[in-house]
Design a protein around this motif. Sequence first.
Motif, PDB file in Angstrom:
ATOM      1  N   GLY A 460       7.888   4.960   2.897  1.00  0.00           N
ATOM      2  CA  GLY A 460       9.321   4.702   3.039  1.00  0.00           C
ATOM      3  C   GLY A 460      10.115   5.977   3.140  1.00  0.00           C
ATOM      4  O   GLY A 460       9.727   6.912   3.861  1.00  0.00           O
ATOM      5  N   TYR A 461      11.201   6.056   2.378  1.00  0.00           N
ATOM      6  CA  TYR A 461      12.204   7.091   2.588  1.00  0.00           C
ATOM      7  C   TYR A 461      12.634   7.729   1.267  1.00  0.00           C
ATOM      8  O   TYR A 461      12.306   7.229   0.187  1.00  0.00           O
ATOM      9  CB  TYR A 461      13.409   6.472   3.298  1.00  0.00           C
ATOM     10  CG  TYR A 461      13.047   5.899   4.646  1.00  0.00           C
ATOM     11  CD1 TYR A 461      13.013   6.706   5.774  1.00  0.00           C
ATOM     12  CD2 TYR A 461      12.684   4.557   4.776  1.00  0.00           C
ATOM     13  CE1 TYR A 461      12.660   6.183   7.011  1.00  0.00           C
ATOM     14  CE2 TYR A 461      12.331   4.032   6.014  1.00  0.00           C
ATOM     15  CZ  TYR A 461      12.316   4.858   7.128  1.00  0.00           C
ATOM     16  OH  TYR A 461      11.957   4.348   8.343  1.00  0.00           O
ATOM     17  N   GLU A 480       6.081   1.212  -3.157  1.00  0.00           N
ATOM     18  CA  GLU A 480       4.832   1.677  -3.751  1.00  0.00           C
ATOM     19  C   GLU A 480       3.846   0.507  -3.830  1.00  0.00           C
ATOM     20  O   GLU A 480       4.227  -0.611  -4.187  1.00  0.00           O
ATOM     21  CB  GLU A 480       5.093   2.256  -5.135  1.00  0.00           C
ATOM     22  CG  GLU A 480       3.937   3.058  -5.703  1.00  0.00           C
ATOM     23  CD  GLU A 480       4.346   3.882  -6.917  1.00  0.00           C
ATOM     24  OE1 GLU A 480       3.438   4.363  -7.618  1.00  0.00           O
ATOM     25  OE2 GLU A 480       5.565   4.043  -7.150  1.00  0.00           O
ATOM     26  N   TYR A 481       2.583   0.791  -3.496  1.00  0.00           N
ATOM     27  CA  TYR A 481       1.522  -0.218  -3.506  1.00  0.00           C
ATOM     28  C   TYR A 481       0.312   0.321  -4.262  1.00  0.00           C
ATOM     29  O   TYR A 481       0.058   1.533  -4.281  1.00  0.00           O
ATOM     30  CB  TYR A 481       1.076  -0.564  -2.075  1.00  0.00           C
ATOM     31  CG  TYR A 481       2.134  -1.241  -1.241  1.00  0.00           C
ATOM     32  CD1 TYR A 481       2.138  -2.624  -1.063  1.00  0.00           C
ATOM     33  CD2 TYR A 481       3.138  -0.501  -0.614  1.00  0.00           C
ATOM     34  CE1 TYR A 481       3.102  -3.254  -0.295  1.00  0.00           C
ATOM     35  CE2 TYR A 481       4.111  -1.125   0.145  1.00  0.00           C
ATOM     36  CZ  TYR A 481       4.086  -2.502   0.314  1.00  0.00           C
ATOM     37  OH  TYR A 481       5.047  -3.112   1.069  1.00  0.00           O
ATOM     38  N   THR A 570      11.840  -0.395   8.656  1.00  0.00           N
ATOM     39  CA  THR A 570      11.648  -0.650   7.233  1.00  0.00           C
ATOM     40  C   THR A 570      10.287  -0.131   6.763  1.00  0.00           C
ATOM     41  O   THR A 570       9.356   0.027   7.551  1.00  0.00           O
ATOM     42  CB  THR A 570      11.735  -2.151   6.939  1.00  0.00           C
ATOM     43  OG1 THR A 570      10.670  -2.821   7.627  1.00  0.00           O
ATOM     44  CG2 THR A 570      13.081  -2.723   7.359  1.00  0.00           C
ATOM     45  N   PRO A 571      10.147   0.111   5.447  1.00  0.00           N
ATOM     46  CA  PRO A 571       8.865   0.608   4.925  1.00  0.00           C
ATOM     47  C   PRO A 571       7.681  -0.293   5.260  1.00  0.00           C
ATOM     48  O   PRO A 571       6.598   0.194   5.600  1.00  0.00           O
ATOM     49  CB  PRO A 571       9.109   0.674   3.414  1.00  0.00           C
ATOM     50  CG  PRO A 571      10.576   0.880   3.278  1.00  0.00           C
ATOM     51  CD  PRO A 571      11.191   0.105   4.399  1.00  0.00           C
ATOM     52  N   THR A 595      -1.446  -4.186  -3.050  1.00  0.00           N
ATOM     53  CA  THR A 595      -0.562  -4.965  -3.916  1.00  0.00           C
ATOM     54  C   THR A 595       0.781  -4.267  -4.075  1.00  0.00           C
ATOM     55  O   THR A 595       0.841  -3.113  -4.504  1.00  0.00           O
ATOM     56  CB  THR A 595      -1.202  -5.160  -5.298  1.00  0.00           C
ATOM     57  OG1 THR A 595      -2.483  -5.788  -5.135  1.00  0.00           O
ATOM     58  CG2 THR A 595      -0.323  -6.029  -6.184  1.00  0.00           C
ATOM     59  N   PHE A 596       1.841  -4.974  -3.712  1.00  0.00           N
ATOM     60  CA  PHE A 596       3.185  -4.415  -3.854  1.00  0.00           C
ATOM     61  C   PHE A 596       3.480  -4.193  -5.334  1.00  0.00           C
ATOM     62  O   PHE A 596       3.330  -5.095  -6.163  1.00  0.00           O
ATOM     63  CB  PHE A 596       4.220  -5.358  -3.245  1.00  0.00           C
ATOM     64  CG  PHE A 596       5.641  -4.895  -3.429  1.00  0.00           C
ATOM     65  CD1 PHE A 596       6.186  -3.960  -2.566  1.00  0.00           C
ATOM     66  CD2 PHE A 596       6.423  -5.371  -4.470  1.00  0.00           C
ATOM     67  CE1 PHE A 596       7.489  -3.522  -2.725  1.00  0.00           C
ATOM     68  CE2 PHE A 596       7.725  -4.941  -4.640  1.00  0.00           C
ATOM     69  CZ  PHE A 596       8.257  -4.016  -3.765  1.00  0.00           C
ATOM     70  N   LEU A 597       3.904  -2.970  -5.672  1.00  0.00           N
ATOM     71  CA  LEU A 597       4.225  -2.638  -7.059  1.00  0.00           C
ATOM     72  C   LEU A 597       5.719  -2.634  -7.314  1.00  0.00           C
ATOM     73  O   LEU A 597       6.229  -3.320  -8.178  1.00  0.00           O
ATOM     74  CB  LEU A 597       3.639  -1.267  -7.424  1.00  0.00           C
ATOM     75  CG  LEU A 597       2.124  -1.156  -7.512  1.00  0.00           C
ATOM     76  CD1 LEU A 597       1.728   0.271  -7.850  1.00  0.00           C
ATOM     77  CD2 LEU A 597       1.562  -2.122  -8.547  1.00  0.00           C
TER      78      LEU A 597
END
Length: 704
Positions: A460-461, A480-481, A570-571, A595-597
């Motif tokens: 991302g940014y 973060e994943y 987008t990320p 897995t999305f954190l």
Amino acid sequence: MESELKFFLLSKATNTCYYTNDFVNLEQSSVPNFLKYPPIGWKDINILNVRNRKYFGLDRSLSVSLSFVEDGAFILKKLFYEYGIEADCVLVIMKKELYFDPANYGFYYSKLAEWDVDFSTFSHESHIVQVNVVEGGFVADIKAKEANVYEFDIDQLDPIKVRLDPVKLFSNSTYKISRSFPAQSIPQKQIIPFDQIGSEGFLNNIVIKPTIGDLVDYAQNTITTENLNTSEKYLFTAAADSEVTIEIKGSISGTTGRAGNQWFISTGSSDSLPVVTESIGIIEMETLPLISYPFSIKKTFNVLRGHRVFLYRMSTTFNNNGFWNYNDDTTMRLTVAEMYDTTFCNCVYASTLFSKIIEKITDKANVAKSDLLDSYKDIVITSGDSIRRVQGAKIKTSLSQFFDWANSTFGVGLGIKEGKVRLESKSFFIDNTSIVDLGEISDLKVKVDTTSIFNNLKIGYPEVTYDEVNGKNEFNIKQEYSNPIKKVVSSLSLLSPYRADCYGIEFLRIEGLYKESSDTSSDNDVFVIKKERDPYLDSVQGESFKIDRSLNSYASGILDTQTVYNLFLTPKRNLLRNASYLASCFYRMEQRKLTFLTANKQNPLVVNPPFEKAVFEREDVLIGDLDGRIFHPILFEMKAVVPFNLTQLLIGNSGIVFTFTTKGIQYKGISMKVSQESIMNNAQNIQLLSHPDNDLTQLIEFYE
């Protein structure tokens, strides 16, 4: 083709050769002049090519220490003692080849390697001069200057004009209303006093009157345009064209018997323009002592920039001998959605900026090429200064920063091919059309490429602080994943140093619109914008481009879906454009997930355009859904005899794919580290990254 000998010469970067005939004068010639006395130990030189892990497509060779005597020593001493450590000198290694066919034969020289002489390692003892020689050419320039931040005047980069239509900015404020009102025999028009108990958003640009008393005496029956226009008892002044919602809810009680109230808003400017009055709602009920009656009224209306908003109530039914009041639970919530004036900013194409960065680094024009960036002409780059319309706005960036942005967004590599510095997708730097067969190899060792493995992904940014309301609405942020790997603790960063947050751009626009010119913390930030592909003709600005909002109608999960932009950047979409590399990092994990954190803003953005798979910003990613694997994270280490012309093959094409055979089975590998002797051609230590075509289960039965 038959190899015979190798010779050396010292050459200036301008391709003129240094030589001496009398050991007194240093001469230069456009004709090659080989050293009469090659460096000591020249027969033991190995030409080593190592793939750069960051840039993926770029090879580098390791430095070598060489000792020179006679003419070589004289040339180096002359250059060092007269010009110092910045003396310009290149060591070129040429290989003498014999060419023959049934009708012709002859000798020619091919370049085996080109190394810069590093005079900072100069050592002169007796008749010997010792220096290190290091990789030269584009590779050396990039290695030395990749972190240098260069300043580019946007007006000198063939800029285009992009129309920045406003993004809707939200603010809200909550007030407590608590007051008793006597019941009179005539209608009362009265501004209600209130106390602010909380606010969030962009209200710092709105002039608020926190405590307001009576607008008129109880006995006065009307509120005129004149007394509204001259009154200082307004609720707020709109800083921009705004959509305003007022919601009042709570309870009322009294002793009047029958009570009625009508709430109004009036809007207008202070220059005696007509006042627009609208009813918000009517509260009417039979009141009994000690009993509270709940109510709720709500109204949305538009206010022009500079106009003031008045809020007041009026009795509609009454009893002469009583009172009524709003209870302590009565609140008013003011929500303002502001739309500031349209502005324009100068932007440059990403491919143009890339070319100019390479030109700065190499001191050469027209040596950069990117088919990938050329295919994304709807992606443009600008700076905070340009968004604020500061004269002489500049973009300040380095090659490393530019690459990190491009890699985060598209998944790219950087390399040299056919004399050009290329920025393309990583798969471009794996050339499946150029296969070099190493034949039967020995001493095979298979091991995990731990450099490719990670258990945490950041994409991302940069983190940017916003006000609470609009900050929650921003989607181009850091995500973060995690993944199933537990044995290796390592993080992969695909964070872009450039920004793509439309709210950050909007806040900068407003700085330029309404505030005195002054520096802001975002002036030097680099921003990326996705525009429409085709221009339109603006009556004032001429040929211009509108912002691309083609995905907006398919978006949900955020406060405003109509005016935001950069949904393409987008990320999660960047992650999916990195699919081929990310999939390659996970061997035999197709049924596991990234897995999305967490994300540093809270919005469940979903974009679901027709004929495409919906993109959920905050959901997990099945590894098996990531297409286009380009390698396995497995290294092959071996001994192999390389072709005599390997170095020539690798010049300008580091993506050569090798095949090798062991125990009768052939495998493919991507060059990671290969070497070649300058004279002899003994077996070398080679390291290859496993090609995705390999069936690695065949190695279960492998043994020496």
